[in-house]
Design a protein around this motif. Structure first.
Motif, PDB file in Angstrom:
ATOM      1  N   PRO A 116       0.832  -1.203   0.000  1.00 17.46           N
ATOM      2  CA  PRO A 116       0.000   0.000   0.000  1.00 17.46           C
ATOM      3  C   PRO A 116       0.866   1.253   0.000  1.00 17.46           C
ATOM      4  O   PRO A 116       2.017   1.231   0.439  1.00 17.46           O
ATOM      5  N   THR A 117       0.320   2.331  -0.490  1.00 19.29           N
ATOM      6  CA  THR A 117       1.034   3.604  -0.480  1.00 19.29           C
ATOM      7  C   THR A 117       0.906   4.250   0.895  1.00 19.29           C
ATOM      8  O   THR A 117       0.099   3.827   1.728  1.00 19.29           O
ATOM      9  N   VAL A 118       1.694   5.293   1.108  1.00 16.36           N
ATOM     10  CA  VAL A 118       1.582   6.056   2.353  1.00 16.36           C
ATOM     11  C   VAL A 118       0.168   6.609   2.489  1.00 16.36           C
ATOM     12  O   VAL A 118      -0.429   6.587   3.576  1.00 16.36           O
ATOM     13  N   ALA A 119      -0.383   7.083   1.376  1.00 15.68           N
ATOM     14  CA  ALA A 119      -1.747   7.627   1.395  1.00 15.68           C
ATOM     15  C   ALA A 119      -2.755   6.556   1.805  1.00 15.68           C
ATOM     16  O   ALA A 119      -3.717   6.842   2.533  1.00 15.68           O
ATOM     17  N   ASP A 120      -2.546   5.321   1.345  1.00 14.88           N
ATOM     18  CA  ASP A 120      -3.438   4.217   1.724  1.00 14.88           C
ATOM     19  C   ASP A 120      -3.403   3.988   3.234  1.00 14.88           C
ATOM     20  O   ASP A 120      -4.443   3.825   3.879  1.00 14.88           O
ATOM     21  N   THR A 121      -2.197   3.963   3.780  1.00 14.03           N
ATOM     22  CA  THR A 121      -2.046   3.717   5.218  1.00 14.03           C
ATOM     23  C   THR A 121      -2.682   4.837   6.034  1.00 14.03           C
ATOM     24  O   THR A 121      -3.383   4.584   7.023  1.00 14.03           O
ATOM     25  N   LYS A 122      -2.455   6.077   5.623  1.00 15.12           N
ATOM     26  CA  LYS A 122      -3.047   7.208   6.339  1.00 15.12           C
ATOM     27  C   LYS A 122      -4.570   7.175   6.247  1.00 15.12           C
ATOM     28  O   LYS A 122      -5.273   7.456   7.224  1.00 15.12           O
ATOM     29  N   MET A 123      -5.079   6.798   5.076  1.00 20.04           N
ATOM     30  CA  MET A 123      -6.528   6.711   4.901  1.00 20.04           C
ATOM     31  C   MET A 123      -7.110   5.593   5.766  1.00 20.04           C
ATOM     32  O   MET A 123      -8.189   5.749   6.358  1.00 20.04           O
ATOM     33  N   ASN A 124      -6.406   4.468   5.860  1.00 17.29           N
ATOM     34  CA  ASN A 124      -6.866   3.370   6.715  1.00 17.29           C
ATOM     35  C   ASN A 124      -6.976   3.820   8.168  1.00 17.29           C
ATOM     36  O   ASN A 124      -7.916   3.456   8.880  1.00 17.29           O
ATOM     37  N   PHE A 125      -5.998   4.610   8.594  1.00 19.00           N
ATOM     38  CA  PHE A 125      -6.022   5.117   9.966  1.00 19.00           C
ATOM     39  C   PHE A 125      -7.216   6.046  10.186  1.00 19.00           C
ATOM     40  O   PHE A 125      -7.944   5.923  11.173  1.00 19.00           O
ATOM     41  N   LEU A 126      -7.423   6.963   9.254  1.00 16.44           N
ATOM     42  CA  LEU A 126      -8.511   7.933   9.393  1.00 16.44           C
ATOM     43  C   LEU A 126      -9.882   7.270   9.306  1.00 16.44           C
ATOM     44  O   LEU A 126     -10.837   7.709   9.951  1.00 16.44           O
ATOM     45  N   LYS A 127      -9.985   6.211   8.526  1.00 12.94           N
ATOM     46  CA  LYS A 127     -11.251   5.479   8.438  1.00 12.94           C
ATOM     47  C   LYS A 127     -11.533   4.718   9.727  1.00 12.94           C
ATOM     48  O   LYS A 127     -12.684   4.575  10.139  1.00 12.94           O
ATOM     49  N   SER A 128     -10.467   4.224  10.345  1.00 14.31           N
ATOM     50  CA  SER A 128     -10.631   3.434  11.563  1.00 14.31           C
ATOM     51  C   SER A 128     -10.913   4.313  12.777  1.00 14.31           C
ATOM     52  O   SER A 128     -11.745   3.974  13.616  1.00 14.31           O
ATOM     53  N   TYR A 129     -10.204   5.445  12.859  1.00 14.30           N
ATOM     54  CA  TYR A 129     -10.421   6.356  13.987  1.00 14.30           C
ATOM     55  C   TYR A 129     -10.929   7.684  13.441  1.00 14.30           C
ATOM     56  O   TYR A 129     -10.168   8.466  12.876  1.00 14.30           O
ATOM     57  N   LYS A 130     -12.203   7.936  13.623  1.00 17.92           N
ATOM     58  CA  LYS A 130     -12.850   9.070  12.970  1.00 17.92           C
ATOM     59  C   LYS A 130     -13.010  10.295  13.866  1.00 17.92           C
ATOM     60  O   LYS A 130     -13.456  11.343  13.408  1.00 17.92           O
ATOM     61  N   ARG A 131     -12.663  10.168  15.132  1.00 20.93           N
ATOM     62  CA  ARG A 131     -12.823  11.306  16.030  1.00 20.93           C
ATOM     63  C   ARG A 131     -11.664  12.291  15.849  1.00 20.93           C
ATOM     64  O   ARG A 131     -10.549  11.893  15.485  1.00 20.93           O
ATOM     65  N   PRO A 132     -11.913  13.578  16.098  1.00 20.76           N
ATOM     66  CA  PRO A 132     -10.826  14.565  15.958  1.00 20.76           C
ATOM     67  C   PRO A 132      -9.740  14.351  17.012  1.00 20.76           C
ATOM     68  O   PRO A 132     -10.030  13.972  18.147  1.00 20.76           O
ATOM     69  N   ILE A 133      -8.492  14.587  16.616  1.00 20.59           N
ATOM     70  CA  ILE A 133      -7.342  14.463  17.510  1.00 20.59           C
ATOM     71  C   ILE A 133      -6.703  15.843  17.631  1.00 20.59           C
ATOM     72  O   ILE A 133      -6.461  16.496  16.612  1.00 20.59           O
ATOM     73  N   PRO A 134      -6.434  16.319  18.844  1.00 22.96           N
ATOM     74  CA  PRO A 134      -5.781  17.629  18.999  1.00 22.96           C
ATOM     75  C   PRO A 134      -4.527  17.719  18.145  1.00 22.96           C
ATOM     76  O   PRO A 134      -3.772  16.753  18.022  1.00 22.96           O
ATOM     77  N   GLU A 140       1.056  10.511  26.482  1.00 24.26           N
ATOM     78  CA  GLU A 140       0.916  10.738  27.920  1.00 24.26           C
ATOM     79  C   GLU A 140       0.170  12.052  28.162  1.00 24.26           C
ATOM     80  O   GLU A 140       0.500  13.084  27.592  1.00 24.26           O
ATOM     81  N   GLY A 141      -0.840  11.994  28.996  1.00 24.34           N
ATOM     82  CA  GLY A 141      -1.628  13.184  29.267  1.00 24.34           C
ATOM     83  C   GLY A 141      -2.767  13.397  28.292  1.00 24.34           C
ATOM     84  O   GLY A 141      -3.449  14.430  28.350  1.00 24.34           O
ATOM     85  N   TYR A 142      -2.991  12.438  27.381  1.00 22.80           N
ATOM     86  CA  TYR A 142      -4.104  12.586  26.435  1.00 22.80           C
ATOM     87  C   TYR A 142      -5.411  12.626  27.219  1.00 22.80           C
ATOM     88  O   TYR A 142      -5.578  11.892  28.199  1.00 22.80           O
ATOM     89  N   PRO A 143      -6.351  13.485  26.813  1.00 18.79           N
ATOM     90  CA  PRO A 143      -7.574  13.689  27.602  1.00 18.79           C
ATOM     91  C   PRO A 143      -8.345  12.423  27.951  1.00 18.79           C
ATOM     92  O   PRO A 143      -8.939  12.335  29.018  1.00 18.79           O
ATOM     93  N   SER A 144      -8.334  11.428  27.066  1.00 22.52           N
ATOM     94  CA  SER A 144      -9.122  10.219  27.304  1.00 22.52           C
ATOM     95  C   SER A 144      -8.262   8.972  27.131  1.00 22.52           C
ATOM     96  O   SER A 144      -7.664   8.761  26.072  1.00 22.52           O
ATOM     97  N   THR A 145      -8.209   8.144  28.179  1.00 20.58           N
ATOM     98  CA  THR A 145      -7.458   6.886  28.094  1.00 20.58           C
ATOM     99  C   THR A 145      -8.088   5.950  27.070  1.00 20.58           C
ATOM    100  O   THR A 145      -7.388   5.262  26.320  1.00 20.58           O
ATOM    101  N   ILE A 197      -6.822   4.916  19.455  1.00 19.89           N
ATOM    102  CA  ILE A 197      -5.906   5.474  18.452  1.00 19.89           C
ATOM    103  C   ILE A 197      -4.756   4.503  18.201  1.00 19.89           C
ATOM    104  O   ILE A 197      -4.349   4.278  17.056  1.00 19.89           O
ATOM    105  N   PHE A 198      -4.232   3.918  19.277  1.00 24.00           N
ATOM    106  CA  PHE A 198      -3.148   2.934  19.139  1.00 24.00           C
ATOM    107  C   PHE A 198      -3.601   1.768  18.257  1.00 24.00           C
ATOM    108  O   PHE A 198      -2.880   1.344  17.342  1.00 24.00           O
ATOM    109  N   LYS A 199      -4.778   1.268  18.533  1.00 24.05           N
ATOM    110  CA  LYS A 199      -5.302   0.136  17.762  1.00 24.05           C
ATOM    111  C   LYS A 199      -5.460   0.505  16.293  1.00 24.05           C
ATOM    112  O   LYS A 199      -5.069  -0.257  15.396  1.00 24.05           O
TER     113      LYS A 199
END
Length: 286
Positions: free
Chosen positions: A58-76, A118-123, A129-131
């Motif tokens: 996969p391309t870098v764009a594919d990997t980034k898109m997979n991440f954004l599709k999996s975790y859809k909430r905004p990240i600071p 460390e210190g992220y608002p929600s555990t 996000i890790f997953k």
């Protein structure tokens, strides 16, 4: 792939003009490449190389898109910017031809991730996000966590001398380190990375190995270039320093904005202030 690279250039040029036919048999070769051959009258067999989907990473764009599709909430943004940079770097590591997952690499990545978040608002969000991050790289987040934990538990029971003498002892982690040493020596796939360097640093830290020579000996035992490790650990320390400063700025910003909101809530609106003044100055008589 050796058979493909040894084909005559003329045959490859003809293959570029060849069109598939339903009568053409497909011959499978190693690596998942399909070779379609069709005999032509008075000429050699023409070979056309068609890579299957499994051969194309996969391309870098594919990997980034997979991440954004999996975790859809905004990240600071302070976290999102660094996460995106790490994801790009790890994508390039992940899809190198010499890449092979190992628990020291996993320990290094988990250490970097936990320091970053460390210190992220929600555990709960931090774990999600890790997953999503690891899954986007087509790897298993549970394996990363489990292997990192095993390495940490083992390191806590070691000291500097035991750490560098892994090759003379038996055990699960010792076998992992022996395998890495052999692969790094050229007996298999091994691709050094910054995450691997951080993994080594974490092993030293948990085993309370404070002598500078311990890292020298450990790198030698693992057949790892010590200069590369030193360089990457310096980068890691600088990253942590900048991250701490950025988090402090973020904390100050959040507290300042919170105070402003509280002040706005406490300050009455102009109409409310007038009504309050009129009501207290001129009470109604019944």
């Amino acid at each position: 792939m050796a058979a493909i690279s040894s084909l005559p250039f003329a045959a490859l040029r003809r293959a570029a003009d060849w069109r598939p036919s339903t009568a053409t048999p497909a011959v499978s070769v190693s690596g998942g490449v399909m070779l379609n051959a069709r005999a032509r009258r008075g000429s050699r067999s023409v070979v056309r190389c068609v890579a299957t989907a499994g051969d194309i990473p996969p391309t870098v764009a594919d990997t980034k898109m997979n991440f954004l599709k999996s975790y859809k909430r905004p990240i600071p943004s302070i976290y999102s910017t660094v996460l995106q940079e790490l994801l790009v770097q790890q994508h390039l590591m992940r899809y190198k031809s010499t890449y092979q997952y190992d628990p020291v690499f996993a320990l290094g990545f988990v250490t970097v991730y936990d320091q970053l978040m460390e210190g992220y608002p929600s555990t709960e969000d931090r774990d999600a996000i890790f997953k999503s991050y690891v899954t986007a790289l087509n790897e298993d987040p549970e394996t990363y966590r489990a292997d990192a934990q095993r390495m940490e538990e083992w390191a806590r029971s070691q000291n500097g001398n035991l750490l560098v003498e892994f090759s003379s002892r038996d055990g699960e982690i010792e076998s992992i380190l022996k395998d890495i040493s052999e692969r790094a020596q050229g007996k298999g796939n091994f691709s050094y990375s910054r995450f691997f360097a951080v993994g080594l640093f974490r092993l030293l830290e948990l085993s309370n190995a404070t002598e500078p020579t311990v890292l020298d000996k450990l790198c030698a035992a693992l057949n790892i270039n010590k200069k590369s490790v030193d360089r990457d650990l310096d980068v890691y320390r600088n990253l942590l320093s900048k991250l701490v400063q950025a988090k402090e700025l973020l904390k100050e910003y959040i507290e300042r904005e919170k105070k402003k909101r509280e002040e706005r809530l406490e300050t009455p609106k102009p109409n409310e202030a007038v009504a309050k003044f009129d009501g207290s100055a001129y009470p109604l008589k019944h």
